[in-house]
Design a protein around this motif. Structure first.
Motif, short mmCIF file in Angstrom:
data_model
loop_
_atom_site.label_atom_id
_atom_site.label_comp_id
_atom_site.label_asym_id
_atom_site.label_seq_id
_atom_site.Cartn_x
_atom_site.Cartn_y
_atom_site.Cartn_z
N UNK A 171 0.44 -13.61 64.63
CA UNK A 171 0.11 -14.67 63.66
C UNK A 171 -0.96 -14.25 62.66
N UNK A 172 -2.02 -13.60 63.14
CA UNK A 172 -3.08 -13.18 62.22
C UNK A 172 -2.61 -12.05 61.32
N UNK A 173 -1.85 -11.11 61.87
CA UNK A 173 -1.29 -10.04 61.04
C UNK A 173 -0.36 -10.58 59.98
N UNK A 174 0.43 -11.62 60.33
CA UNK A 174 1.33 -12.23 59.35
C UNK A 174 0.54 -12.91 58.25
N UNK A 175 -0.55 -13.60 58.60
CA UNK A 175 -1.37 -14.26 57.58
C UNK A 175 -1.98 -13.25 56.63
N UNK A 235 2.74 -16.80 60.43
CA UNK A 235 1.41 -17.00 59.84
C UNK A 235 0.89 -18.42 60.06
N UNK A 236 1.77 -19.35 60.43
CA UNK A 236 1.35 -20.72 60.72
C UNK A 236 1.37 -21.01 62.22
N UNK A 237 1.39 -19.94 63.02
CA UNK A 237 1.46 -20.09 64.47
C UNK A 237 0.11 -19.78 65.10
N UNK A 238 0.04 -20.01 66.40
CA UNK A 238 -1.16 -19.70 67.18
C UNK A 238 -0.79 -18.79 68.32
N UNK A 239 -1.67 -17.87 68.63
CA UNK A 239 -1.45 -16.99 69.76
C UNK A 239 -1.88 -17.70 71.03
N UNK A 240 -0.95 -17.87 71.98
CA UNK A 240 -1.23 -18.62 73.20
C UNK A 240 -1.32 -17.74 74.43
N UNK A 241 -1.03 -16.49 74.30
CA UNK A 241 -1.10 -15.56 75.43
C UNK A 241 -1.17 -14.14 74.92
N UNK A 242 -0.94 -13.22 75.83
CA UNK A 242 -1.00 -11.81 75.43
C UNK A 242 0.09 -11.50 74.42
N UNK A 243 1.28 -12.03 74.65
CA UNK A 243 2.39 -11.78 73.74
C UNK A 243 3.05 -13.08 73.25
N UNK A 283 -4.02 -2.78 54.69
CA UNK A 283 -2.78 -2.45 55.39
C UNK A 283 -3.06 -1.88 56.77
N UNK A 284 -4.15 -1.14 56.93
CA UNK A 284 -4.51 -0.60 58.24
C UNK A 284 -4.90 -1.72 59.19
N UNK A 285 -5.63 -2.72 58.68
CA UNK A 285 -6.00 -3.87 59.51
C UNK A 285 -4.76 -4.64 59.93
N UNK A 286 -3.81 -4.81 59.01
CA UNK A 286 -2.56 -5.51 59.34
C UNK A 286 -1.79 -4.75 60.41
N UNK A 287 -1.71 -3.44 60.25
CA UNK A 287 -1.01 -2.64 61.24
C UNK A 287 -1.66 -2.73 62.61
N UNK A 288 -2.99 -2.73 62.65
CA UNK A 288 -3.69 -2.85 63.93
C UNK A 288 -3.44 -4.20 64.59
N UNK A 289 -3.30 -5.25 63.79
CA UNK A 289 -3.04 -6.58 64.35
C UNK A 289 -1.66 -6.64 64.98
N UNK A 290 -0.68 -6.01 64.37
CA UNK A 290 0.67 -6.03 64.91
C UNK A 290 0.83 -5.08 66.09
N UNK A 291 0.14 -3.95 66.06
CA UNK A 291 0.34 -2.94 67.12
C UNK A 291 -0.74 -2.99 68.18
#
Length: 304
Positions: A272-276, A37-45, A258-266
């Motif tokens: 990072x955003x799903x964790x936040x 949750x304190x990270x940044x997404x730097x690429x696709x994965x 919870x659906x938004x969180x699941x969509x962020x992870x999958x």
């Protein structure tokens, strides 16, 4: 019983396995998600731990705050309806004969023996356009029209054709499904609280002239407050974090957090955003538990 210091080996033999399980499979994975949750997404994965609050700032945008508020009010509606339905059920179980009470409690616990997915699909079969409710209503309309025509009060067109009700894929269906799933979590704490109720208070209230409604609200409800508080907490928190029920019964505007969180992870692969979002939901859960503990302590309970 010997003090644990005099039998340290036995103590650690019993204490170490559950502690290891809790640390390895709960605390460590949860800590990793917290770091995300304190990270940044730097690429696709790819992600980078740079200790920023950007993900939490994004989670507080109006779009996601709106979904949070929708989840809160849907969980609150679920909790309120469950409380209204569960109270008379719990009272009926408490005042039932002992041999009947056992079977009534079994009926309350019975849904837990069936997988949630199966129960949800069974509910879909009831609520869908060609489901049991619409088919039953259509049968009633057809036969009511026929009966009116038979007695000379109509000509088979009095009521008109039946239009199926749209019972699925909306907020109402989600709330109904959440009540269907979480109702036992409200009944059982209420039953536990009411079962310890001293019935002499009820007799005294009625003997002193109070009616049944006044006795219920002035005697039963205050004495059942611990069960009400427990039922509200263990119903509201899981309802707010429900994923499967809104996913299967809700429409495009019925998603909960919870659906938004699941969509962020999958789907979005944005861990990072799903964790936040996940930890904002967890912080809200801890806040609700803290309020309950504060109210219980203020009321004089839980101090011993």
């Amino acid at each position: 019983m010997d003090n644990w210091k005099t039998s340290a080996r036995a103590f650690w033999a019993a204490f170490a396995p559950p502690t290891f399980w809790l640390v390895a499979f709960f605390i460590i994975p949860l800590s990793l998600i917290w770091l995300y949750s304190f990270s940044s997404k730097t690429g696709i994965i790819d992600t980078t731990l740079d200790w920023n609050l950007n993900q939490y700032a994004r989670a507080l945008e109006p779009l996601y705050l709106g979904i949070f508020w929708k989840s809160i009010w849907m969980a609150a509606a679920t909790t309120f309806i469950s409380l209204v339905v569960a109270f008379p059920v719990a009272i009926a179980i408490v005042f039932a004969k002992p041999n009947v009470r056992m079977w009534l409690l079994l009926l309350i616990i019975l849904p837990f023996w069936t997988n949630l997915l199966i129960r949800t699909y069974a509910l879909i079969a009831v609520l869908r356009t060609n489901g049991f409710i619409n088919n039953g209503l259509e049968w009633l309309v057809v036969h009511a029209d026929w009966l009116l025509s038979f007695v000379g009060l109509g000509d088979n067109t009095l009521i008109g054709p039946f239009s199926p009700l749209h019972l699925l894929y909306n907020n109402t269906a989600v709330v109904f499904g959440l009540v269907y799933v979480h109702l036992p979590f409200m009944v059982l704490p209420l039953y536990a609280a009411l079962d310890r109720l001293d019935r002499s208070y009820l007799e005294a209230s009625l003997d002193l002239g109070a009616g049944h409604f006044r006795t219920f609200f002035s005697v039963v409800v205050p004495l059942a407050l611990p069960g009400i508080a427990s039922g509200v907490i263990i119903t509201f928190i899981p309802a707010m974090g429900s994923y499967l029920t809104p996913d299967l019964l809700g429409g495009t505007d019925s998603q909960m957090i919870a659906n938004v969180i699941g969509n962020q992870f999958k789907g979005a692969n944005n861990w990072p955003f799903g964790a936040a979002l996940s930890f904002l939901l967890m912080y809200a859960t801890f806040f609700a538990l803290a309020i309950r503990a504060f109210l219980m302590r203020k009321d004089g309970r839980g101090t011993k």
